[in-house]
Design a protein around this motif. Structure first.
Motif, PDB file in Angstrom:
ATOM      1  N   VAL A  11       1.064  -1.136  -0.002  1.00 11.72           N
ATOM      2  CA  VAL A  11      -0.293  -0.325   0.070  1.00 11.72           C
ATOM      3  C   VAL A  11       0.927   1.408   0.218  1.00 11.72           C
ATOM      4  O   VAL A  11       0.422   2.539  -0.948  1.00 11.72           O
ATOM      5  CB  VAL A  11      -0.809  -0.165   1.088  1.00 11.72           C
ATOM      6  CG1 VAL A  11      -1.413   1.538   1.193  1.00 11.72           C
ATOM      7  CG2 VAL A  11      -1.850  -1.272   0.857  1.00 11.72           C
ATOM      8  N   LYS A  12       2.017   1.363   0.700  1.00 14.25           N
ATOM      9  CA  LYS A  12       2.555   2.841   0.711  1.00 14.25           C
ATOM     10  C   LYS A  12       3.953   3.009  -0.710  1.00 14.25           C
ATOM     11  O   LYS A  12       4.034   3.857  -0.751  1.00 14.25           O
ATOM     12  CB  LYS A  12       3.660   2.228   2.169  1.00 14.25           C
ATOM     13  CG  LYS A  12       3.162   2.271   3.039  1.00 14.25           C
ATOM     14  CD  LYS A  12       4.395   2.328   5.003  1.00 14.25           C
ATOM     15  CE  LYS A  12       3.678   2.672   5.697  1.00 14.25           C
ATOM     16  NZ  LYS A  12       4.561   1.890   6.583  1.00 14.25           N
ATOM     17  N   LYS A  13       4.153   1.611  -0.964  1.00 15.66           N
ATOM     18  CA  LYS A  13       4.517   1.887  -2.493  1.00 15.66           C
ATOM     19  C   LYS A  13       3.164   1.862  -2.993  1.00 15.66           C
ATOM     20  O   LYS A  13       4.286   2.602  -4.324  1.00 15.66           O
ATOM     21  CB  LYS A  13       5.240   0.357  -2.872  1.00 15.66           C
ATOM     22  CG  LYS A  13       6.750   0.223  -3.246  1.00 15.66           C
ATOM     23  CD  LYS A  13       7.169  -1.114  -3.233  1.00 15.66           C
ATOM     24  CE  LYS A  13       8.063  -1.438  -3.563  1.00 15.66           C
ATOM     25  NZ  LYS A  13       8.056  -2.916  -3.216  1.00 15.66           N
ATOM     26  N   ARG A  14       2.369   1.736  -3.935  1.00 15.54           N
ATOM     27  CA  ARG A  14       1.823   1.967  -4.872  1.00 15.54           C
ATOM     28  C   ARG A  14       1.039   3.339  -4.198  1.00 15.54           C
ATOM     29  O   ARG A  14       0.032   3.705  -5.627  1.00 15.54           O
ATOM     30  CB  ARG A  14       0.419   1.125  -5.367  1.00 15.54           C
ATOM     31  CG  ARG A  14       1.330  -0.485  -5.234  1.00 15.54           C
ATOM     32  CD  ARG A  14      -0.316  -1.101  -5.159  1.00 15.54           C
ATOM     33  NE  ARG A  14      -0.888  -1.285  -6.454  1.00 15.54           N
ATOM     34  CZ  ARG A  14      -1.850  -2.349  -6.704  1.00 15.54           C
ATOM     35  NH1 ARG A  14      -1.968  -3.299  -6.397  1.00 15.54           N
ATOM     36  NH2 ARG A  14      -2.013  -1.638  -7.959  1.00 15.54           N
ATOM     37  N   PHE A  21      -4.036   7.526   4.467  1.00 15.93           N
ATOM     38  CA  PHE A  21      -4.146   6.773   3.949  1.00 15.93           C
ATOM     39  C   PHE A  21      -3.233   5.589   4.378  1.00 15.93           C
ATOM     40  O   PHE A  21      -4.263   4.781   4.833  1.00 15.93           O
ATOM     41  CB  PHE A  21      -4.317   6.195   2.154  1.00 15.93           C
ATOM     42  CG  PHE A  21      -4.971   5.413   1.750  1.00 15.93           C
ATOM     43  CD1 PHE A  21      -5.595   5.365   1.345  1.00 15.93           C
ATOM     44  CD2 PHE A  21      -3.991   4.487   0.254  1.00 15.93           C
ATOM     45  CE1 PHE A  21      -6.276   3.463   1.261  1.00 15.93           C
ATOM     46  CE2 PHE A  21      -4.318   3.739   0.177  1.00 15.93           C
ATOM     47  CZ  PHE A  21      -5.891   2.972   0.199  1.00 15.93           C
ATOM     48  N   HIS A  22      -2.160   5.824   4.860  1.00 19.36           N
ATOM     49  CA  HIS A  22      -1.270   4.062   4.817  1.00 19.36           C
ATOM     50  C   HIS A  22      -2.141   3.641   6.084  1.00 19.36           C
ATOM     51  O   HIS A  22      -1.586   2.956   6.911  1.00 19.36           O
ATOM     52  CB  HIS A  22      -0.131   4.653   5.304  1.00 19.36           C
ATOM     53  CG  HIS A  22       0.794   5.454   3.395  1.00 19.36           C
ATOM     54  ND1 HIS A  22       1.860   5.963   3.348  1.00 19.36           N
ATOM     55  CD2 HIS A  22       0.072   4.956   2.297  1.00 19.36           C
ATOM     56  CE1 HIS A  22       1.395   6.012   2.128  1.00 19.36           C
ATOM     57  NE2 HIS A  22       1.194   5.286   1.762  1.00 19.36           N
ATOM     58  N   VAL A  52      -8.232  -2.742  -0.499  1.00 18.79           N
ATOM     59  CA  VAL A  52      -6.749  -1.466  -0.401  1.00 18.79           C
ATOM     60  C   VAL A  52      -6.925  -0.845  -1.913  1.00 18.79           C
ATOM     61  O   VAL A  52      -6.419  -0.240  -1.644  1.00 18.79           O
ATOM     62  CB  VAL A  52      -5.820  -2.153   0.471  1.00 18.79           C
ATOM     63  CG1 VAL A  52      -5.938  -3.303   2.209  1.00 18.79           C
ATOM     64  CG2 VAL A  52      -5.642  -2.679  -0.430  1.00 18.79           C
ATOM     65  N   GLU A  53      -7.650  -1.496  -2.081  1.00 19.94           N
ATOM     66  CA  GLU A  53      -7.647  -1.030  -3.872  1.00 19.94           C
ATOM     67  C   GLU A  53      -9.278  -0.381  -3.957  1.00 19.94           C
ATOM     68  O   GLU A  53      -9.878  -1.038  -4.155  1.00 19.94           O
ATOM     69  CB  GLU A  53      -7.354  -1.857  -5.213  1.00 19.94           C
ATOM     70  CG  GLU A  53      -7.024  -1.141  -5.905  1.00 19.94           C
ATOM     71  CD  GLU A  53      -6.016  -0.240  -5.933  1.00 19.94           C
ATOM     72  OE1 GLU A  53      -4.525  -0.210  -5.383  1.00 19.94           O
ATOM     73  OE2 GLU A  53      -5.746   0.324  -7.154  1.00 19.94           O
ATOM     74  N   PRO A  54      -8.814   1.016  -4.233  1.00 21.80           N
ATOM     75  CA  PRO A  54     -10.277   1.534  -4.869  1.00 21.80           C
ATOM     76  C   PRO A  54     -10.790   0.880  -5.977  1.00 21.80           C
ATOM     77  O   PRO A  54     -10.022   0.618  -6.789  1.00 21.80           O
ATOM     78  CB  PRO A  54     -10.372   2.864  -4.786  1.00 21.80           C
ATOM     79  CG  PRO A  54      -8.696   3.728  -4.341  1.00 21.80           C
ATOM     80  CD  PRO A  54      -7.895   1.480  -4.237  1.00 21.80           C
ATOM     81  N   PHE A  81     -14.531   3.452  -3.551  1.00 21.19           N
ATOM     82  CA  PHE A  81     -13.708   2.034  -3.441  1.00 21.19           C
ATOM     83  C   PHE A  81     -15.125   0.829  -2.705  1.00 21.19           C
ATOM     84  O   PHE A  81     -13.590  -0.001  -3.030  1.00 21.19           O
ATOM     85  CB  PHE A  81     -13.681   3.152  -1.392  1.00 21.19           C
ATOM     86  CG  PHE A  81     -11.845   2.757  -0.863  1.00 21.19           C
ATOM     87  CD1 PHE A  81     -11.336   1.415  -1.251  1.00 21.19           C
ATOM     88  CD2 PHE A  81     -11.493   3.713  -1.022  1.00 21.19           C
ATOM     89  CE1 PHE A  81     -10.255   1.546  -0.944  1.00 21.19           C
ATOM     90  CE2 PHE A  81     -10.144   3.545  -0.652  1.00 21.19           C
ATOM     91  CZ  PHE A  81      -9.215   2.815  -0.809  1.00 21.19           C
ATOM     92  N   ASN A  82     -15.412   0.364  -2.665  1.00 23.23           N
ATOM     93  CA  ASN A  82     -16.509  -0.475  -2.165  1.00 23.23           C
ATOM     94  C   ASN A  82     -17.698  -0.400  -2.445  1.00 23.23           C
ATOM     95  O   ASN A  82     -18.619  -0.485  -1.999  1.00 23.23           O
ATOM     96  CB  ASN A  82     -15.695  -1.617  -1.025  1.00 23.23           C
ATOM     97  CG  ASN A  82     -15.698  -3.064  -1.533  1.00 23.23           C
ATOM     98  OD1 ASN A  82     -16.825  -3.138  -1.676  1.00 23.23           O
ATOM     99  ND2 ASN A  82     -14.749  -3.634  -0.832  1.00 23.23           N
ATOM    100  N   SER A  83     -17.868  -1.626  -3.192  1.00 23.01           N
ATOM    101  CA  SER A  83     -19.359  -1.528  -3.178  1.00 23.01           C
ATOM    102  C   SER A  83     -20.326  -3.084  -3.550  1.00 23.01           C
ATOM    103  O   SER A  83     -21.161  -3.396  -3.686  1.00 23.01           O
ATOM    104  CB  SER A  83     -20.229  -1.089  -4.834  1.00 23.01           C
ATOM    105  OG  SER A  83     -19.729  -1.601  -6.059  1.00 23.01           O
ATOM    106  N   ALA A  84     -19.562  -3.392  -2.762  1.00 20.98           N
ATOM    107  CA  ALA A  84     -19.692  -4.688  -1.951  1.00 20.98           C
ATOM    108  C   ALA A  84     -21.379  -5.422  -2.078  1.00 20.98           C
ATOM    109  O   ALA A  84     -21.968  -6.280  -1.933  1.00 20.98           O
ATOM    110  CB  ALA A  84     -18.696  -5.861  -1.754  1.00 20.98           C
ATOM    111  N   ILE A  85     -21.822  -4.520  -0.291  1.00 19.30           N
ATOM    112  CA  ILE A  85     -23.163  -4.254  -0.390  1.00 19.30           C
ATOM    113  C   ILE A  85     -23.622  -3.286   0.012  1.00 19.30           C
ATOM    114  O   ILE A  85     -24.667  -3.895  -0.040  1.00 19.30           O
ATOM    115  CB  ILE A  85     -22.413  -4.556   1.222  1.00 19.30           C
ATOM    116  CG1 ILE A  85     -21.941  -3.146   1.959  1.00 19.30           C
ATOM    117  CG2 ILE A  85     -22.017  -5.533   2.527  1.00 19.30           C
ATOM    118  CD1 ILE A  85     -22.124  -2.902   3.746  1.00 19.30           C
ATOM    119  N   GLY A  86     -22.942  -2.895  -1.086  1.00 15.50           N
ATOM    120  CA  GLY A  86     -24.530  -1.634  -1.788  1.00 15.50           C
ATOM    121  C   GLY A  86     -24.120  -0.589  -3.126  1.00 15.50           C
ATOM    122  O   GLY A  86     -22.828  -0.271  -2.970  1.00 15.50           O
TER     123      GLY A  86
END
Ligand SMILES: NC(=O)C1=CN([C@@H]2O[C@H](COP(=O)(O)OP(=O)(O)OC[C@H]3O[C@@H](n4cnc5c(N)ncnc54)[C@H](OP(=O)(O)O)[C@@H]3O)[C@@H](O)[C@H]2O)C=CC1
Ligand SMILES: O=C(O)CCC(=O)C(=O)O
Length: 444
Positions: A11-14, A21-22, A52-54, A81-86
């Motif tokens: 995460v820090k590298k990318r 964020f870190h 951890v990846e949008p 970021f994440n739409s797994a639950i909505g």
């Protein structure tokens, strides 16, 4: 190297230079290590790498014209970021400090917070480095219209539903909604939350984050044989969250003696007169230093933080990293028994560790300030039904949601051998729901 350490390095590298964020990722991943031991399938299915990846990051130019005809260019962001639950759900922040790293930390936290509400909302966040301070209403309107002229193509009631955050309140949501409606040629009320009551807003949304914070703190204190009654409270900030946290705390018989803004803090030993704060901040949009003009017996400290003031309960309700390890130590030395995080990530990770080592009760942001977004989801539900619930109905639902979030955080902490650590409990409970949904939906 452990899996969590490995992911943190990646995460820090990318995401170079994005320290907030870190910090947010580190806080969550470290506390879910016991879950990963019990559920190796999360590692096998790449849940950590994916979470951890949008899913999508949008950055855009926002040109606007000031009242003197000068052209300005700001930068707009929306991180889905994440739409797994909505559908993606989370506020918009307008503040000069905004850059991608801030929006990413907020969007990441929003995933777990929204999961804790028990409602079907995914995580997202957006904003701009635009500074609303000192701008006329007409300038704010032109900025909001320009911002929405790009954003509208990326959002929708079942896609992504923005709301307010620092620097974005009812006025800005109104201008944003007006422009969205015009561009879409459709009345999609559920595309934004925090709307005015005459066009699809929900009662209690304005008060929800502050009220919800106090409901959570009330539950946490009760579980530890304490209560809000007669406690001395200090609050940082004097915006939306701070104001309604103060109101609810006073209703429960606590005495709030200090509040702040980015320039300094006021101390009123007899208790803050909240009507004055509302007049200064919601009506006049002035500095908190004005308070002493109304109440000369109070004191104003320019350039200082409220954490110098002795209190039983500290409620950081302004911005991230407000309480570092030195202020945490000061609060502990002054006898603090509980900290309720109204803002997002208001304590550094070192400050949180110090509180836990000293058995200070911590109501973590993802859980304790989730009442705002939960009530936003209630606003979306009312918009879908084309109905409006009463103040009492929404407030009762909010209270029930906060009680449930406390119970889930408490239970998860106990299940994983960390009783009383509501930070870990909230992270674990929030993570499990999203991770299970991601597992069920395959590698997407
Ligand atoms: N609104 C909501 O529903 C929710 C908000 N939150 C979080 O709560 C916090 C406060 O948000 P909200 O009340 O909506 O925002 P507001 O814009 O209404 O108020 C923000 C307050 O914090 C102060 N502040 C902001 N930035 C700084 C800074 N860099 N240094 C010192 N003080 C600062 C502001 O002072 P000044 O006016 O001088 O800048 C102001 O008093 C944020 O962390 C936000 O992410 C969390 C959940 C929901
Ligand atoms: O009401 C919302 O959608 C978002 C609130 C928010 O930005 C937050 O929870 O930090």
């Amino acid at each position: 190297m452990s899996k969590v350490q490995d992911i943190l390095e990646q995460v820090k590298k990318r995401n170079p230079g994005e320290s907030e964020f870190h910090q947010a990722v580190e806080e969550v991943l470290k506390s879910i290590e016991p879950v990963l031991e019990k559920h190796p399938e999360f590692i096998e299915n790449g849940i950590l790498e994916r979470i951890v990846e949008p899913e999508r990051q949008i950055m855009f130019r926002v040109p606007w014209v000031d009242d003197n005809g000068n052209i300005h260019v700001n930068r707009g962001f929306r991180v889905q970021f994440n739409s797994a639950i909505g559908p993606y759900k989370g506020g918009l922040r307008f503040h000069p400090s905004v850059y991608l790293g801030i929006i990413k930390f907020l969007g990441f936290e929003q995933i777990f917070k929204n999961s804790l509400t028990g409602l079907p909302i995914g995580g997202g966040k957006g904003g701009s480095d635009f500074d609303p301070k000192g701008k006329s209403d007409a300038e704010i309107m032109r900025f909001c219209q320009s911002f929405m002229t790009e954003l509208y193509r990326h959002i929708g009631p079942d896609v992504d539903v923005p709301a307010g955050d620092i620097g974005v309140g009812a006025r800005e949501i109104g201008y944003l909604f007006g422009q969205y409606r015009r561009l879409r040629n459709a009345y999609e009320a559920g595309v934004l939350t925090g709307k005015g009551l005459t066009y699809g807003g929900s009662l209690v949304r304005k008060e929800a984050t502050g009220f919800g914070l106090i409901y959570f703190v009330r539950e946490m204190l009760a579980a530890n044989n304490e209560s809000l009654k007669d406690k001395t409270i200090v609050i940082s900030g004097s915006g939306n969250v701070a104001t309604y946290a103060c109101q609810k705390a006073q209703e429960y018989g606590a005495k709030v003696v200090a509040m702040s803004d980015s320039k300094g803090y006021i101390y009123d030993k007899d208790g803050i007169k909240l009507d004055t704060i509302k007049q200064i901040k919601e009506v006049e949009r002035k500095r908190i230093s004005e308070y002493v003009k109304y109440h000369p017996e109070a004191e104003y400290y320019e350039g200082k933080k409220v954490w110098d003031v002795k209190c039983d309960i500290a409620l950081p309700c302004a911005t991230q990293n407000d309480i570092d390890v030195d202020y945490a130590q000061k609060l502990i030395d002054n006898g603090v028994i509980a900290v309720g995080e109204g803002a997002n990530m208001p304590c550094t990770n070192e400050a949180l560790d110090l509180f836990l080592e000293n058995n200070i009760l911590v109501a973590p942001a993802k859980a304790a300030n989730a009442g705002g977004v939960a009530t936003s989801a209630l606003e979306m539900a009312q918009n879908s039904m084309r109905l409006s619930w009463t103040f009492e109905e929404v407030n009762k639902k909010l209270d029930d949601i906060m009680v449930n979030i406390f119970k889930m955080s408490d239970k998860a902490a106990k299940e994983y051998g960390m009783e009383g650590n509501y930070i870990a409990g909230a992270n674990i409970a929030g993570f499990l729901k999203v991770a299970n949904a991601m597992m069920a939906q395959g590698t997407v």
